[in-house]
Design a protein around this motif. Structure first.
Motif, PDB file in Angstrom:
ATOM      1  N   LEU A 363       0.823  -1.206   0.000  1.00  0.00           N
ATOM      2  CA  LEU A 363       0.000   0.000   0.000  1.00  0.00           C
ATOM      3  C   LEU A 363       0.860   1.261   0.000  1.00  0.00           C
ATOM      4  CD1 LEU A 363      -2.823  -1.046   2.510  1.00  0.00           C
ATOM      5  CD2 LEU A 363      -3.001  -0.794   0.030  1.00  0.00           C
ATOM      6  N   ALA A 364       1.945   1.190   0.782  1.00  0.00           N
ATOM      7  CA  ALA A 364       2.858   2.330   0.798  1.00  0.00           C
ATOM      8  C   ALA A 364       3.476   2.551  -0.589  1.00  0.00           C
ATOM      9  CB  ALA A 364       3.950   2.113   1.842  1.00  0.00           C
ATOM     10  N   LEU A 365       3.833   1.431  -1.198  1.00  0.00           N
ATOM     11  CA  LEU A 365       4.415   1.517  -2.538  1.00  0.00           C
ATOM     12  C   LEU A 365       3.407   2.100  -3.527  1.00  0.00           C
ATOM     13  CD1 LEU A 365       6.735   0.918  -4.504  1.00  0.00           C
ATOM     14  CD2 LEU A 365       5.790  -1.395  -4.775  1.00  0.00           C
ATOM     15  N   VAL A 366       2.149   1.634  -3.407  1.00  0.00           N
ATOM     16  CA  VAL A 366       1.103   2.157  -4.287  1.00  0.00           C
ATOM     17  C   VAL A 366       0.935   3.661  -4.095  1.00  0.00           C
ATOM     18  CG1 VAL A 366      -1.378   2.128  -4.749  1.00  0.00           C
ATOM     19  CG2 VAL A 366      -0.142  -0.012  -4.485  1.00  0.00           C
ATOM     20  N   LEU A 367       0.985   4.094  -2.807  1.00  0.00           N
ATOM     21  CA  LEU A 367       0.854   5.516  -2.513  1.00  0.00           C
ATOM     22  C   LEU A 367       2.000   6.310  -3.131  1.00  0.00           C
ATOM     23  CD1 LEU A 367      -0.681   7.752  -1.036  1.00  0.00           C
ATOM     24  CD2 LEU A 367       0.681   7.244   1.010  1.00  0.00           C
ATOM     25  N   VAL A 368       3.220   5.770  -2.980  1.00  0.00           N
ATOM     26  CA  VAL A 368       4.383   6.448  -3.558  1.00  0.00           C
ATOM     27  C   VAL A 368       4.260   6.524  -5.078  1.00  0.00           C
ATOM     28  CG1 VAL A 368       6.875   6.272  -3.940  1.00  0.00           C
ATOM     29  CG2 VAL A 368       5.921   5.842  -1.668  1.00  0.00           C
ATOM     30  N   VAL A 369       3.851   5.395  -5.662  1.00  0.00           N
ATOM     31  CA  VAL A 369       3.687   5.362  -7.118  1.00  0.00           C
ATOM     32  C   VAL A 369       2.628   6.368  -7.554  1.00  0.00           C
ATOM     33  CG1 VAL A 369       2.926   3.957  -9.071  1.00  0.00           C
ATOM     34  CG2 VAL A 369       4.497   3.007  -7.379  1.00  0.00           C
ATOM     35  N   ALA A 370       1.527   6.438  -6.781  1.00  0.00           N
ATOM     36  CA  ALA A 370       0.456   7.378  -7.118  1.00  0.00           C
ATOM     37  C   ALA A 370       0.951   8.826  -7.061  1.00  0.00           C
ATOM     38  CB  ALA A 370      -0.725   7.183  -6.166  1.00  0.00           C
ATOM     39  N   ILE A 371       1.746   9.119  -6.025  1.00  0.00           N
ATOM     40  CA  ILE A 371       2.299  10.461  -5.899  1.00  0.00           C
ATOM     41  C   ILE A 371       3.250  10.768  -7.056  1.00  0.00           C
ATOM     42  CG2 ILE A 371       3.767  11.947  -4.484  1.00  0.00           C
ATOM     43  CD1 ILE A 371       2.633  10.496  -2.024  1.00  0.00           C
ATOM     44  N   LEU A 372       4.130   9.781  -7.341  1.00  0.00           N
ATOM     45  CA  LEU A 372       5.063   9.967  -8.458  1.00  0.00           C
ATOM     46  C   LEU A 372       4.315  10.117  -9.780  1.00  0.00           C
ATOM     47  CD1 LEU A 372       7.854   7.378  -7.532  1.00  0.00           C
ATOM     48  CD2 LEU A 372       7.946   9.863  -7.321  1.00  0.00           C
ATOM     49  N   PHE A 373       3.236   9.337  -9.913  1.00  0.00           N
ATOM     50  CA  PHE A 373       2.432   9.434 -11.129  1.00  0.00           C
ATOM     51  C   PHE A 373       1.800  10.816 -11.254  1.00  0.00           C
ATOM     52  CE2 PHE A 373      -1.673   9.058 -13.282  1.00  0.00           C
ATOM     53  CZ  PHE A 373      -1.280   8.510 -14.498  1.00  0.00           C
ATOM     54  N   LYS A 374       1.314  11.327 -10.120  1.00  0.00           N
ATOM     55  CA  LYS A 374       0.712  12.656 -10.120  1.00  0.00           C
ATOM     56  C   LYS A 374       1.736  13.721 -10.498  1.00  0.00           C
ATOM     57  CE  LYS A 374      -2.583  15.650  -9.248  1.00  0.00           C
ATOM     58  NZ  LYS A 374      -3.790  15.757 -10.118  1.00  0.00           N
ATOM     59  N   ILE A 375       2.939  13.582  -9.913  1.00  0.00           N
ATOM     60  CA  ILE A 375       4.012  14.531 -10.235  1.00  0.00           C
ATOM     61  C   ILE A 375       4.367  14.438 -11.713  1.00  0.00           C
ATOM     62  CG2 ILE A 375       6.431  15.095  -9.815  1.00  0.00           C
ATOM     63  CD1 ILE A 375       6.006  14.140  -6.921  1.00  0.00           C
ATOM     64  N   ARG A 376       4.473  13.182 -12.185  1.00  0.00           N
ATOM     65  CA  ARG A 376       4.820  12.966 -13.590  1.00  0.00           C
ATOM     66  C   ARG A 376       3.747  13.549 -14.509  1.00  0.00           C
ATOM     67  NH1 ARG A 376       8.583  12.849 -17.359  1.00  0.00           N
ATOM     68  NH2 ARG A 376       8.141  11.343 -19.024  1.00  0.00           N
ATOM     69  N   ARG A 382       2.830  20.359 -17.997  1.00  0.00           N
ATOM     70  CA  ARG A 382       3.650  21.561 -18.173  1.00  0.00           C
ATOM     71  C   ARG A 382       4.495  21.470 -19.442  1.00  0.00           C
ATOM     72  NH1 ARG A 382       4.207  21.160 -12.407  1.00  0.00           N
ATOM     73  NH2 ARG A 382       6.208  20.103 -12.668  1.00  0.00           N
ATOM     74  N   LYS A 383       5.055  20.269 -19.676  1.00  0.00           N
ATOM     75  CA  LYS A 383       5.859  20.076 -20.879  1.00  0.00           C
ATOM     76  C   LYS A 383       5.016  20.261 -22.130  1.00  0.00           C
ATOM     77  CE  LYS A 383       8.696  16.669 -23.292  1.00  0.00           C
ATOM     78  NZ  LYS A 383       9.186  15.268 -23.319  1.00  0.00           N
ATOM     79  N   TYR A 384       3.794  19.695 -22.072  1.00  0.00           N
ATOM     80  CA  TYR A 384       2.883  19.820 -23.212  1.00  0.00           C
ATOM     81  C   TYR A 384       2.557  21.287 -23.482  1.00  0.00           C
ATOM     82  CZ  TYR A 384      -1.262  19.109 -26.091  1.00  0.00           C
ATOM     83  OH  TYR A 384      -2.187  19.146 -27.098  1.00  0.00           O
ATOM     84  N   GLN A 385       2.313  22.051 -22.401  1.00  0.00           N
ATOM     85  CA  GLN A 385       1.989  23.463 -22.547  1.00  0.00           C
ATOM     86  C   GLN A 385       3.179  24.222 -23.136  1.00  0.00           C
ATOM     87  OE1 GLN A 385      -0.981  24.721 -22.097  1.00  0.00           O
ATOM     88  NE2 GLN A 385      -0.341  26.759 -22.742  1.00  0.00           N
ATOM     89  N   ARG A 386       4.382  23.865 -22.663  1.00  0.00           N
ATOM     90  CA  ARG A 386       5.582  24.526 -23.187  1.00  0.00           C
ATOM     91  C   ARG A 386       5.761  24.220 -24.680  1.00  0.00           C
ATOM     92  NH1 ARG A 386       7.983  22.778 -18.297  1.00  0.00           N
ATOM     93  NH2 ARG A 386       9.013  21.089 -19.453  1.00  0.00           N
ATOM     94  N   GLU A 387       5.542  22.948 -25.047  1.00  0.00           N
ATOM     95  CA  GLU A 387       5.680  22.574 -26.452  1.00  0.00           C
ATOM     96  C   GLU A 387       4.672  23.328 -27.311  1.00  0.00           C
ATOM     97  OE1 GLU A 387       5.264  18.372 -26.519  1.00  0.00           O
ATOM     98  OE2 GLU A 387       7.319  17.979 -25.856  1.00  0.00           O
ATOM     99  N   MET A 388       3.445  23.471 -26.781  1.00  0.00           N
ATOM    100  CA  MET A 388       2.421  24.222 -27.512  1.00  0.00           C
ATOM    101  C   MET A 388       2.857  25.677 -27.701  1.00  0.00           C
ATOM    102  SD  MET A 388      -0.664  24.338 -28.894  1.00  0.00           S
ATOM    103  CE  MET A 388      -1.729  23.050 -28.224  1.00  0.00           C
ATOM    104  N   GLU A 389       3.355  26.287 -26.625  1.00  0.00           N
ATOM    105  CA  GLU A 389       3.786  27.679 -26.701  1.00  0.00           C
ATOM    106  C   GLU A 389       4.986  27.836 -27.630  1.00  0.00           C
ATOM    107  OE1 GLU A 389       4.501  28.619 -22.646  1.00  0.00           O
ATOM    108  OE2 GLU A 389       2.378  28.799 -22.100  1.00  0.00           O
ATOM    109  N   ASP A 390       5.917  26.856 -27.577  1.00  0.00           N
ATOM    110  CA  ASP A 390       7.090  26.932 -28.450  1.00  0.00           C
ATOM    111  C   ASP A 390       6.688  26.797 -29.916  1.00  0.00           C
ATOM    112  OD1 ASP A 390       8.649  27.182 -26.208  1.00  0.00           O
ATOM    113  OD2 ASP A 390       9.294  25.090 -26.170  1.00  0.00           O
ATOM    114  N   ARG A 391       5.763  25.897 -30.195  1.00  0.00           N
ATOM    115  CA  ARG A 391       5.337  25.702 -31.582  1.00  0.00           C
ATOM    116  C   ARG A 391       4.633  26.952 -32.117  1.00  0.00           C
ATOM    117  NH1 ARG A 391       4.416  21.062 -34.751  1.00  0.00           N
ATOM    118  NH2 ARG A 391       4.449  21.789 -36.907  1.00  0.00           N
ATOM    119  N   ILE A 392       3.786  27.533 -31.276  1.00  0.00           N
ATOM    120  CA  ILE A 392       3.100  28.764 -31.675  1.00  0.00           C
ATOM    121  C   ILE A 392       4.115  29.888 -31.913  1.00  0.00           C
ATOM    122  CG2 ILE A 392       1.553  30.569 -30.835  1.00  0.00           C
ATOM    123  CD1 ILE A 392      -0.129  28.403 -29.536  1.00  0.00           C
ATOM    124  N   ALA A 393       5.116  29.946 -31.047  1.00  0.00           N
ATOM    125  CA  ALA A 393       6.144  30.978 -31.207  1.00  0.00           C
ATOM    126  C   ALA A 393       6.910  30.801 -32.520  1.00  0.00           C
ATOM    127  CB  ALA A 393       7.108  30.943 -30.016  1.00  0.00           C
TER     128      ALA A 393
END
Length: 552
Positions: A363-376, A382-393
Motif C-alpha cells: 500500500l505504501a508503494l502504491v501511494l508512492v507510485v500514485a504520488i510519483l504518477f501525479k508529479i509525472r 507543463r511540458k505539453y503546454q511549453r511545447e504548444m507555446e514553443d510551436r506557436i512561437a
C-alpha cells in the motif's frame, strides 16, 4: 501442349529444368489455374517482357524451395545483403504493361532463399503504388532468411489476407513493414527470433500489430519469447486464435478481456507455473491449451490457478490438453484434487504476519507510485503546454518547418460554402490563436502556382502544411483530385480533421476514408434559418488543430 490440351493444373515439382523459355510458356498458359513448381531446379531461363502474354486464369502458384539459376541466387558461399537508408517507389501498374499474371490469389515462395544467404533491411522504405490492382490474398514467404527487417512498406489498399513469415530468422520487424496490410486476418511469425526485438525495443514490439484491425489469427510460436507485452493485442478486437506455444513464457499476463471473439489460446510447451485464473475465467467457450507446462502447486499464489484448473478441467470436454497434474513442494507430480487445494490453503494460512507486512508495504508503494504518477502527470502537462507555446512561437516568427497551419481540402463544387462559412473564420481564429497576422490556411485555388502540374503543387503544399482539414461531401468523394489529395495526405502521415455539413453516402468512400470517418471525431455544421453554423466554437476547432500540431 499446355495450350492445346487446355491444361488447368500443372505439377512439375521436384524436377530439374535445364532451360525454360518463360515468354513461350506465358504465351500458352491461358487455361492454367494452378501450377506447382516446388523444389524445381532451374538452370537457366529466357524471357522477353515486351512480347510475353498473361496467364489470365492463373490463381495458385506454389514455387516453394525452388532453386533459381546461380546468376540470380548463388549455390554456395555465405553472404548477407543489407539494404539501408533508401526510399524506393514501386509501381505495380507496370505489371499491366508487360501482361504479368495479375489474377494470382495464392503465392508460395517459401524457402527460395538458400540457408547460406540472408537479406536484411535497415532504415529502408518502399512505396508501392497500384496495389489495388492485385488480387493476391495469401502469400507465403516463410523459411527465407531475412534477419533484420527495419522496413517501412507503404502499400495502400493492399489485398493480403494471410501472410506467412515463419522460419525466416527474423530478429527485428518494424511494425510499419506490415501496417499497410489492412485486410490481413492471418499472420504467421512462428520460428523466428523476435525475442531479440523485444529485448531491443519493448515498446515497438508491443505495437507490432497495432494497425492490423482485422486480424483473426496470430502465430508467434518458437520465438524464444520470455513474456508478452500487456497491450500487444489491444487493437486486434477480432482475434480468434493466438498461438504462443514453444516459447519460454512463464506467465500469460497480456490483456485479453476485450477479445470477445477469442476461441483458442495455445500456450503449450512454455514455462508457465501459475495461471492467471482471473484472466482466463472471464471468457466463455475459450479453449486453452496448456500441455507441457510445469504447473506448480507448492506456493500460495498458485491457489487460484489450481482451483480454476480443477473446476474447468473437470467440466470442459473439448479441451484435452489441460493437465490434471501439478508439481508439489517436493517436485513430485500429483493429481489436482480437493486434497491438493487444501494443502495449498494451509501454506497460505501460515505467514499471516508476513502477509500483513507485505500488504502494508504494498500500500505504501502504491501511494508512492500514485504520488510519483501525479508529479509525472503534472510535469507532462507543463511540458505539453511549453511545447504548444514553443510551436506557436515558431509559427509566429516564421521559423516553423511548415509554412501553413492548415491545408484546406475540398471540392470546387463547395466553393461558395467554404468562402462563406469556413475559410475566413478558420484563418482569422488561427491568427488570433497564433498571434500572427498572415495567411495560415493553404487553399489550392489561392496558393497553387498557375501552370504547374496539379500533383506536384498538391504534394508541395501538403508538405508545407501541418494539418489537413477536409470538407467531406459527396462532391469530394467523387472527385479524383480530392481523392488524390486525401491519399497523399495519408501517405505523408499528415493528421487529418474531417468537416461535415450534410448527409454523406458512405458507400462511395474507400477503406481509409471510411475508417477516418467512423473512428475520428468531426467538425459538424448544422443548418439554422438557411445558414450553416458549426456545432462547436471556432475557438475549440482551432485549439484542436493546434493540439494536433504538438501531438504529431
Amino acid at each position: 501442349m499446355i495450350s492445346d490440351k487446355k491444361v488447368k493444373v500443372l505439377d512439375i515439382s521436384s524436377t530439374q529444368i535445364r532451360y525454360i523459355n518463360m515468354t513461350s510458356f506465358l504465351n500458352h498458359c491461358h487455361n492454367l489455374e494452378f501450377i506447382n513448381i516446388s523444389r524445381v531446379r532451374v538452370d537457366s531461363f529466357k524471357t522477353d517482357i515486351n512480347t510475353m502474354q498473361s496467364c489470365e486464369n492463373l490463381k495458385t502458384v506454389d514455387a516453394s524451395y525452388t532453386i533459381l539459376p546461380s546468376n540470380i541466387v548463388p549455390f554456395h558461399g555465405n553472404s548477407e545483403t543489407i539494404y539501408k537508408n533508401a526510399n524506393i517507389p514501386i509501381n505495380i501498374n507496370w505489371l499491366n504493361s508487360v501482361n504479368f499474371p495479375k489474377n494470382i490469389r495464392y503465392l508460395n515462395m517459401s524457402g527460395v532463399i538458400p540457408k547460406w544467404i540472408s537479406y536484411s533491411f535497415d532504415n529502408f522504405t518502399a512505396e508501392v503504388f497500384g496495389a489495388s490492382k492485385l488480387k493476391l490474398e495469401v502469400i507465403n514467404i516463410g523459411s527465407n532468411n531475412f534477419g533484420r527487417m527495419d522496413l517501412t512498406l507503404l502499400m495502400p489498399r493492399c489485398p493480403f489476407s494471410k501472410v506467412d513469415l515463419s522460419g525466416c530468422d527474423i530478429r527485428y520487424l518494424n511494425p510499419d513493414a506490415i501496417s499497410s496490410f489492412k485486410l490481413l486476418s492471418d499472420i504467421d511469425l512462428s520460428r523466428n527470433k523476435l525475442n531479440s526485438m523485444m529485448a531491443e525495443d519493448f515498446n515497438l514490439f508491443e505495437n507490432l500489430f497495432t494497425k492490423l484491425f482485422n486480424l483473426r489469427t496470430i502465430r508467434l510460436a518458437s520465438n524464444g519469447l520470455t513474456r508478452l507485452p500487456k497491450y500487444i493485442f489491444a487493437y486486434n478486437l477480432r482475434l480468434e486464435f493466438i498461438d504462443i506455444s514453444d516459447n519460454q513464457i512463464t506467465e500469460f499476463s497480456c490483456e485479453v478481456n476485450h477479445l470477445t471473439h477469442l476461441r483458442t489460446v495455445d500456450v503449450r510447451r512454455n514455462r508457465i507455473q501459475v495461471i492467471d485464473a482471473a484472466t482466463f475465467d472471464t471468457f466463455d467457450n475459450v479453449q486453452i491449451l496448456l500441455l507441457g507446462n510445469p504447473i506448480q502447486c507448492s506456493k500460495c499464489d498458485s491457489l487460484d490457478s489450481i482451483n480454476w484448473l480443477k473446476n474447468t478441467a473437470s467440466s470442459t470436454t473439448n479441451n484435452p490438453d489441460l493437465p490434471l497434474q501439478c508439481e508439489n513442494k517436493d517436485s513430485e507430480k500429483v493429481y489436482i484434487t480437493d486434497k491438493t487445494i487444501n494443502e495449498i490453503q494451509e501454506i497460505c494460512n501460515r505467514p499471516k504476519v508476513i502477509i500483513v507486512i507485505c500488504c502494508t508495504a504494498f500500500l505504501a508503494l502504491v501511494l508512492v507510485v500514485a504520488i510519483l504518477f501525479k508529479i509525472r502527470r503534472c510535469q507532462r502537462q507543463r511540458k505539453y503546454q511549453r511545447e504548444m507555446e514553443d510551436r506557436i512561437a515558431l509559427i509566429r516568427e516564421g521559423a516553423d518547418e511548415s509554412k501553413f497551419v492548415v491545408f484546406l481540402s475540398y471540392s470546387s463544387n463547395d466553393d461558395d460554402f467554404v468562402n462563406k462559412y469556413v475559410y475566413n473564420q478558420l484563418n482569422e481564429n488561427l491568427q488570433q490563436k497564433v498571434g500572427k497576422d498572415s495567411n495560415l490556411v493553404c487553399e489550392g485555388d489561392k496558393h497553387f502556382q498557375i501552370g504547374r502540374p496539379i500533383p506536384e503543387q498538391m504534394s508541395r503544399f501538403l508538405r508545407k502544411s501541418s494539418v489537413v482539414v477536409i470538407l467531406l461531401t459527396d462532391h469530394f468523394i467523387q472527385s479524383v483530385h480530392c481523392r488524390n489529395e486525401f491519399d497523399h495526405a495519408i501517405l505523408l502521415e499528415k493528421p487529418s480533421v474531417l468537416m461535415v455539413k450534410d448527409e454523406i453516402d458512405i458507400e462511395m468512400m474507400n477503406g481509409q476514408m471510411l475508417d477516418l470517418y467512423e473512428h475520428r471525431t468531426r467538425i459538424l455544421f448544422m443548418r439554422e434559418n438557411d445558414e450553416y453554423i458549426p456545432k462547436t466554437s471556432w475557438e475549440n476547432i482551432c485549439t484542436s488543430i493546434m493540439i494536433e500540431l504538438v501531438e504529431n
